[in-house]
Design an enzyme around this catalytic site. Structure first.
Site, PDB file in Angstrom:
ATOM      1  N   ASP A 173       0.760  -1.285   0.031  1.00 16.33           N
ATOM      2  CA  ASP A 173       0.073   0.116   0.200  1.00 16.33           C
ATOM      3  C   ASP A 173       0.903   1.359  -0.022  1.00 16.33           C
ATOM      4  O   ASP A 173       2.035   1.156   0.904  1.00 16.33           O
ATOM      5  CB  ASP A 173      -0.937  -0.006   1.310  1.00 16.33           C
TER       6      ASP A 173
ATOM      7  N   ASP B  64       3.984  -0.767  -8.599  1.00 15.56           N
ATOM      8  CA  ASP B  64       3.286  -0.060  -9.848  1.00 15.56           C
ATOM      9  C   ASP B  64       3.466   1.537  -9.553  1.00 15.56           C
ATOM     10  O   ASP B  64       3.381   2.193 -10.514  1.00 15.56           O
ATOM     11  CB  ASP B  64       1.530  -0.156 -10.218  1.00 15.56           C
TER      12      ASP B  64
ATOM     13  N   THR C  42       1.751 -11.044  -9.473  1.00 16.51           N
ATOM     14  CA  THR C  42       0.890 -10.937  -8.248  1.00 16.51           C
ATOM     15  C   THR C  42      -0.159 -10.432  -9.017  1.00 16.51           C
ATOM     16  O   THR C  42      -0.535 -10.278 -10.005  1.00 16.51           O
ATOM     17  CB  THR C  42       1.412  -9.834  -7.498  1.00 16.51           C
TER      18      THR C  42
HETATM   19  C1  LIG Z   1      -2.137  -3.706  -2.322  1.00 17.59           C
HETATM   20  S1  LIG Z   1      -2.232  -5.080  -1.551  1.00 17.59           S
HETATM   21  C2  LIG Z   1      -1.149  -6.222  -2.504  1.00 17.59           C
HETATM   22  C3  LIG Z   1      -1.363  -7.607  -2.482  1.00 17.59           C
HETATM   23  C4  LIG Z   1      -0.560  -8.572  -3.323  1.00 17.59           C
HETATM   24  N1  LIG Z   1       1.007  -8.454  -2.667  1.00 17.59           N
HETATM   25  C5  LIG Z   1      -0.575  -8.124  -4.504  1.00 17.59           C
HETATM   26  O1  LIG Z   1       0.533  -7.810  -5.131  1.00 17.59           O
HETATM   27  O2  LIG Z   1      -1.539  -8.482  -5.206  1.00 17.59           O
HETATM   28  C6  LIG Z   1      -1.266  -4.933  -0.118  1.00 17.59           C
HETATM   29  C7  LIG Z   1      -1.416  -5.774   0.747  1.00 17.59           C
HETATM   30  O3  LIG Z   1      -0.649  -5.639   2.185  1.00 17.59           O
HETATM   31  C8  LIG Z   1      -1.257  -6.086   3.050  1.00 17.59           C
HETATM   32  N2  LIG Z   1      -0.844  -5.235   4.295  1.00 17.59           N
HETATM   33  C9  LIG Z   1      -0.317  -3.689   4.291  1.00 17.59           C
HETATM   34  N3  LIG Z   1       0.278  -3.639   5.420  1.00 17.59           N
HETATM   35  C10 LIG Z   1       0.314  -4.535   6.120  1.00 17.59           C
HETATM   36  C11 LIG Z   1       1.135  -4.931   7.342  1.00 17.59           C
HETATM   37  N4  LIG Z   1       1.824  -3.995   8.156  1.00 17.59           N
HETATM   38  N5  LIG Z   1       1.046  -6.228   7.867  1.00 17.59           N
HETATM   39  C12 LIG Z   1       0.681  -7.314   6.918  1.00 17.59           C
HETATM   40  N6  LIG Z   1       0.094  -7.007   5.841  1.00 17.59           N
HETATM   41  C13 LIG Z   1      -0.199  -5.657   5.345  1.00 17.59           C
HETATM   42  C14 LIG Z   1      -2.816  -5.498   2.902  1.00 17.59           C
HETATM   43  O4  LIG Z   1      -3.771  -6.007   4.097  1.00 17.59           O
HETATM   44  C15 LIG Z   1      -2.993  -5.840   1.596  1.00 17.59           C
HETATM   45  O5  LIG Z   1      -3.613  -7.101   1.578  1.00 17.59           O
END
Ligand SMILES: C[S@@+](CC[C@H](N)C(=O)[O-])C[C@H]1O[C@@H](n2cnc3c(N)ncnc32)[C@H](O)[C@@H]1O
Length: 235
Positions: A118, A154, A190
């Site tokens: 994120d 991205d 991903t």
């Molecule tokens: C934008 S999504 C990307 C998901 C996957 N990596 C992809 O590329 O399709 C970011 C993911 O990171 C997780 N995430 C963000 N901060 C996190 C943290 N501190 N600990 C564990 N997961 C986290 C979010 O819940 C989310 O599912």
């Protein structure tokens, strides 16, 4: 990733029980017992729906993979994918990456994947970015000497900012690209990556290798261990 609460989440989690590590603290320093012949322990932090972890684990059956995700509704989809393929070299933790040192012993981890983390665009939330120096220091606590972080995104601004964060925390950068798939698809995509690639967004990627700790960070204290400065703004 914002997701609506999935019905039957508990039932679905239980169905994948053999892949879910409910008490990761109990495995600290012992993860290789899950696969004693493993040639390495690789984590994906923020695995989302898990396409990357599951496909990478399938392609590398001799490596032990642990996926960390704090949104159970997303992680259950990843677990179902792994179960469907009957993978035995991948496990899942429903937890916050800020707590990694509670789950992994110093030097226990060989590689960390950060995929499409994120971006938290507001400066006010910079500390929540998974490539913030505080997170990079936490990763150092569990990565072995010479261990690596493989980072893909991205998001141009997050990428350029992160390229400054890695060296600040004593990592050496390599394989820095701002258009990973320029000459055709590279490596496992991903879920997010496929979406953005199909929209024509260039994908950024780099590898950061643990190097000597910079002198200015010798006295670094995890903010989680400091008295909270602002209760409204959790790490
Ligand atoms: C934008 S999504 C990307 C998901 C996957 N990596 C992809 O590329 O399709 C970011 C993911 O990171 C997780 N995430 C963000 N901060 C996190 C943290 N501190 N600990 C564990 N997961 C986290 C979010 O819940 C989310 O599912």
């Amino acid at each position: 990733m914002r997701m609506r609460k999935k019905p039957n989440l508990d039932v679905r989690m239980e169905r994948c029980e053999e892949l879910l590590i409910r008490e990761p603290e109990a495995w600290k320093g012992r993860w290789r017992e899950l696969k004693p012949d493993a040639d390495g322990l690789h984590l994906e932090i923020g695995c989302g729906k898990g396409r990357f972890t599951v496909e990478t684990a399938r392609l590398h059956p001799s490596t032990l993979f642990v996926a960390v995700e704090r949104v159970a509704d997303a992680m259950v989809i990843a677990m179902e994918r792994a179960r469907q393929l009957e993978l035995t070299n991948v496990f899942f933790i429903d937890a916050d990456a800020a707590r990694l040192r509670d789950y992994f012993a110093p030097g226990e981890v060989d590689r960390i994947y950060l995929n499409f983390s994120d971006p938290w665009p507001s400066n006010r939330h910079a500390k929540r970015r998974l490539t913030h120096t505080d997170f990079l220091m936490r990763y150092r606590l569990v990565l072995r000497e010479g261990g690596q972080i493989h980072f893909k995104t991205d998001n141009h601004d997050l990428y350029e900012w992160s390229l400054f964060q890695f060296p600040k925390a004593g990592y050496t950068l390599s394989e820095v690209t701002r258009n990973l798939h320029e000459h055709g698809i590279q490596g496992v995509m991903t879920d997010y990556e496929e979406k953005f690639h199909n929209l024509g967004t260039p994908i950024n990627r780099c590898v950061a290798t643990v190097g000597p700790l910079p002198a200015e960070l010798k006295d670094w204290i995890d903010p989680l261990d400091r008295p909270r400065e602002n209760a409204e703004d959790p790490v």
